[in-house]
Scaffold this motif. Structure first.
Motif, short mmCIF file in Angstrom:
data_model
loop_
_atom_site.label_atom_id
_atom_site.label_comp_id
_atom_site.label_asym_id
_atom_site.label_seq_id
_atom_site.Cartn_x
_atom_site.Cartn_y
_atom_site.Cartn_z
N THR A 1 4.75 -29.52 3.16
CA THR A 1 5.33 -28.95 1.94
C THR A 1 4.57 -29.44 0.71
O THR A 1 4.40 -28.70 -0.26
N ALA A 2 4.13 -30.69 0.75
CA ALA A 2 3.37 -31.24 -0.38
C ALA A 2 2.12 -30.42 -0.64
O ALA A 2 1.74 -30.18 -1.79
N GLY A 3 1.46 -29.97 0.44
CA GLY A 3 0.26 -29.17 0.29
C GLY A 3 0.53 -27.83 -0.38
O GLY A 3 -0.32 -27.31 -1.11
N GLU A 4 1.70 -27.27 -0.15
CA GLU A 4 2.06 -26.02 -0.81
C GLU A 4 2.14 -26.19 -2.31
O GLU A 4 1.68 -25.34 -3.08
N TYR A 5 2.73 -27.30 -2.75
CA TYR A 5 2.78 -27.58 -4.20
C TYR A 5 1.36 -27.69 -4.77
O TYR A 5 1.07 -27.17 -5.86
N ILE A 6 0.48 -28.38 -4.05
CA ILE A 6 -0.89 -28.55 -4.51
C ILE A 6 -1.59 -27.19 -4.62
O ILE A 6 -2.25 -26.89 -5.61
N ARG A 7 -1.46 -26.39 -3.60
CA ARG A 7 -2.10 -25.07 -3.58
C ARG A 7 -1.62 -24.21 -4.75
O ARG A 7 -2.42 -23.53 -5.41
N GLU A 8 -0.33 -24.23 -5.03
CA GLU A 8 0.22 -23.41 -6.11
C GLU A 8 -0.32 -23.83 -7.47
O GLU A 8 -0.67 -22.99 -8.30
N GLY A 9 -0.40 -25.14 -7.69
CA GLY A 9 -0.95 -25.61 -8.97
C GLY A 9 -2.40 -25.23 -9.13
O GLY A 9 -2.83 -24.81 -10.22
N ALA A 10 -3.18 -25.35 -8.06
CA ALA A 10 -4.61 -25.00 -8.12
C ALA A 10 -4.80 -23.50 -8.33
O ALA A 10 -5.65 -23.06 -9.12
N MET A 11 -4.01 -22.69 -7.62
CA MET A 11 -4.11 -21.24 -7.76
C MET A 11 -3.83 -20.80 -9.19
O MET A 11 -4.55 -19.97 -9.76
N LEU A 12 -2.78 -21.35 -9.78
CA LEU A 12 -2.43 -20.98 -11.15
C LEU A 12 -3.54 -21.36 -12.12
O LEU A 12 -3.91 -20.56 -13.00
N ALA A 13 -4.10 -22.54 -11.96
CA ALA A 13 -5.18 -22.97 -12.86
C ALA A 13 -6.40 -22.06 -12.76
O ALA A 13 -7.00 -21.69 -13.78
N VAL A 14 -6.77 -21.70 -11.54
CA VAL A 14 -7.92 -20.80 -11.35
C VAL A 14 -7.66 -19.45 -12.01
O VAL A 14 -8.53 -18.90 -12.70
#
Length: 368
Positions: A39-52
């Motif tokens: 689940t922690a990885g999902e949070y990381i992916r979402e933050g990175a996607m939004l920034a990109v």
């Protein structure tokens, strides 16, 4: 267009300095998405996607868009190796990874041996990678910083004994903090070890902790284990202080721990009530886009992408060596404050005391 012009353009494009503006700059993200604590990885992916998305909406990096390539490292040695290998073969200039100190330590030799890819993370505290002149950077504070802050907090509260509950999922992190506390704290220190990858014998864990009669229990455990540990300890009558790391700084802590985590203190460099306008806008966008609140993991991923984008914009060429030079050249103003890398790619940031109060995270200020 005549033939000579076409030849000139083709020749220019073949040169490293003449990359077509429309060609994307590749950035890799290698985190645990399906292994223990995925689940922690999902949070990381979402933050990175939004920034990109936001970088590209503003025109990318000098006219070139960023492209995020995501790989699941599965929180396993083979998954880590495969994820990084695939990303390097794709030609990414940087890999954001991994989710844990142990994972990054496993990834480090392979990525450094490649020599063409920068490894950057906001999720690795291990002192084993501190002070190295290489292609490794991090925006997270070190294990020694956490240990020092822990001891300052214990002394301020007048606590004379502590038990540290270590999770083998990220053992280098928990072991280093334990060693740092032992070195700095002149009270009693005891250790109980568990492994959240398997069945936890909570009766045994709680008995071991109770035998020590500690003034505080430090949960060096992933978020679900931290919440359950708090429940088990409170149910058994433990009334001492509960501490945790930013590993547990997500809404899942309250979901798993319920009333048992009320009053628990998290030691973290992430402010939960960040007042900066840029952060407020980011948090609102995360909630609208993903229907969930921003977390400490989302924040760090977003910050990492924005730092990389700015550094790439400063770099004369998009190579790992030039990216390193750009990261070292000037500080970065981010939604979480100023980030300044030392010559080894490490940072110093304040560590905050964050308490769970009325089901939310409340900032108790910097631990000085």
């Amino acid at each position: 267009m005549n033939y000579s012009v076409l030849v000139a353009l083709l020749f220019c494009w073949l040169l490293a300095g003449c990359t077509p503006k429309s060609e994307p700059i590749l950035i890799g993200l290698a985190v645990n998405l399906t292994g223990t604590g995925g689940t922690a990885g999902e949070y990381i992916r979402e933050g990175a996607m939004l920034a990109v998305e936001e970088v590209n909406r503003r025109g990318g990096v000098n006219g070139r868009p960023l492209k995020l390539l995501v790989r699941d490292d599965k929180n396993s040695a083979e998954g880590i190796r495969q994820a990084d290998q695939e990303l390097m073969q794709e030609g990414v200039v940087a890999i954001i990874g991994h989710s844990y100190s142990d994972s990054t330590l496993q990834a480090y030799p392979q990525v450094m041996a490649n020599g063409k890819t920068l490894l950057i993370t906001g999720y690795t505290a291990t002192d084993k990678l501190t002070g190295r002149d290489d292609l490794f950077f991090r925006t997270s504070v070190s294990s020694s910083s956490y240990s020092a802050a822990t001891v300052r907090l214990l002394n301020r509260r007048g606590i004379r004994s502590i038990t540290l509950l270590q999770d083998r999922v990220n053992f280098s992190f928990s072991e280093e903090i334990t060693a740092g506390v032992r070195q700095r704290f002149d009270g009693a220190v005891s250790v109980v070890t568990t492994d959240s990858r398997g069945e936890v014998n909570w009766d045994s864990v709680v008995r071991q902790i109770q035998r020590q009669k500690p003034g505080a229990v430090f949960l060096l455990t992933e978020v679900a284990t931290s919440g359950i540990a708090a429940q088990k300890l409170r149910s058994a009558g433990y009334q001492g202080d509960l501490l945790a790391t930013l590993w547990a700084q997500t809404p899942d802590l309250i979901r798993f721990g319920g009333a048992a985590v009320e009053g628990l203190t998290i030691l973290t460099f992430i402010e939960p009530d960040n007042p900066r306008p840029a952060y407020r806008a980011f948090a609102a966008t995360i909630e609208k886009r993903f229907n969930k609140a921003a977390t400490a993991r989302t924040d760090r991923a977003y910050e990492l992408i924005t730092i990389l984008a700015e550094a790439l914009g400063r770099a004369p060429a998009h190579t790992a060596a030039e990216l390193k030079a750009a990261l070292l050249r000037e500080p970065f103003e981010t939604l979480m404050g100023t980030v300044r890398f030392d010559r080894f790619g490490d940072v110093e940031r304040p560590v905050f005391e964050v308490r769970v109060a009325d089901g939310r995270f409340a900032n108790g200020g910097e631990i000085k």
